[in-house]
Design a protein around this motif. Structure first.
Motif, PDB file in Angstrom:
ATOM      1  N   PRO A  95      -2.406  -2.066   3.919  1.00 38.59           N
ATOM      2  CA  PRO A  95      -1.767  -3.376   4.027  1.00 38.59           C
ATOM      3  C   PRO A  95      -2.738  -4.486   3.622  1.00 38.59           C
ATOM      4  O   PRO A  95      -3.662  -4.795   4.329  1.00 38.59           O
ATOM      5  CB  PRO A  95      -1.387  -3.485   5.491  1.00 38.59           C
ATOM      6  CG  PRO A  95      -2.281  -2.553   6.197  1.00 38.59           C
ATOM      7  CD  PRO A  95      -2.652  -1.466   5.212  1.00 38.59           C
ATOM      8  N   TYR A 103       4.127  -4.096   5.680  1.00 41.42           N
ATOM      9  CA  TYR A 103       3.639  -2.740   5.421  1.00 41.42           C
ATOM     10  C   TYR A 103       4.435  -1.690   6.200  1.00 41.42           C
ATOM     11  O   TYR A 103       4.720  -0.612   5.687  1.00 41.42           O
ATOM     12  CB  TYR A 103       2.148  -2.623   5.747  1.00 41.42           C
ATOM     13  CG  TYR A 103       1.573  -1.298   5.353  1.00 41.42           C
ATOM     14  CD1 TYR A 103       1.342  -0.990   4.017  1.00 41.42           C
ATOM     15  CD2 TYR A 103       1.280  -0.330   6.306  1.00 41.42           C
ATOM     16  CE1 TYR A 103       0.824   0.231   3.642  1.00 41.42           C
ATOM     17  CE2 TYR A 103       0.753   0.895   5.937  1.00 41.42           C
ATOM     18  CZ  TYR A 103       0.530   1.173   4.605  1.00 41.42           C
ATOM     19  OH  TYR A 103       0.029   2.389   4.231  1.00 41.42           O
ATOM     20  N   THR A 130       1.634  -7.385   2.974  1.00 46.49           N
ATOM     21  CA  THR A 130       1.308  -6.491   1.869  1.00 46.49           C
ATOM     22  C   THR A 130       2.016  -6.939   0.604  1.00 46.49           C
ATOM     23  O   THR A 130       3.141  -7.426   0.663  1.00 46.49           O
ATOM     24  CB  THR A 130       1.762  -5.051   2.211  1.00 46.49           C
ATOM     25  OG1 THR A 130       1.085  -4.643   3.385  1.00 46.49           O
ATOM     26  CG2 THR A 130       1.462  -4.076   1.097  1.00 46.49           C
ATOM     27  N   ALA A 152       5.648   1.887   4.429  1.00 43.20           N
ATOM     28  CA  ALA A 152       4.553   2.842   4.625  1.00 43.20           C
ATOM     29  C   ALA A 152       4.916   4.267   4.227  1.00 43.20           C
ATOM     30  O   ALA A 152       4.074   5.006   3.739  1.00 43.20           O
ATOM     31  CB  ALA A 152       4.085   2.810   6.078  1.00 43.20           C
TER      32      ALA A 152
END
Length: 140
Positions: A81, A8, A58, A12
């Motif tokens: 996530p 993640y 994720t 992000a």
């Protein structure tokens, strides 16, 4: 869910204006025994039913990407996530109602309400390759 297993932290901040581009280091079809380690800054193409690689936290749905095979462009970060069911998650604790509690039998009712269900995937997850097709507890 078909998509890409990633960390993640690597995706992000992905947006359509500023996408994240990652090399695809593995292709994991459903049912594969392969479970590679995913290093930071890498992605693994993953199909529904494939094990999530170690190191990934994720799954980015393929709809949020360009569906690349050697390199993938991620145009949008997933909401949080997760998005992946961990092994045996559906087998824990038996059936649950909408309120999160096990169902209770109706007064005077008959049936199997409230009994824990067997999970067909549990023996496979435990390493048992073949099932003999008989119910648990059946006469042999």
């Amino acid at each position: 869910m078909d998509g890409y297993a990633v960390r993640y932290a690597d995706v992000a901040g992905a947006t359509a204006a500023d996408p994240v581009v990652l090399p695809v280091v593995a292709d994991l079809p459903a049912g594969t025994p392969e479970r590679p380690f995913l290093a930071p800054g890498r992605a693994a193409r993953i199909m529904t039913g494939a094990p999530v690689p170690d190191g990934a936290d994720t799954i980015v749905p393929v709809e949020l990407t360009d569906a690349g095979t050697a390199v993938v462009r991620i145009d949008e970060a997933p909401d949080r996530p997760a998005r992946a069911a961990r092994r045996g998650r559906r087998c824990r604790g038996g059936p649950r109602g909408r309120d999160g509690h096990p169902p209770r039998p109706r007064p005077g009712g008959r049936g199997r309400v409230g009994r824990p269900r067997a999970c067909a995937g549990a023996p496979a997850a435990a390493g048992r390759g073949r099932l003999d097709g008989r119910r648990a507890g059946a006469a042999r």
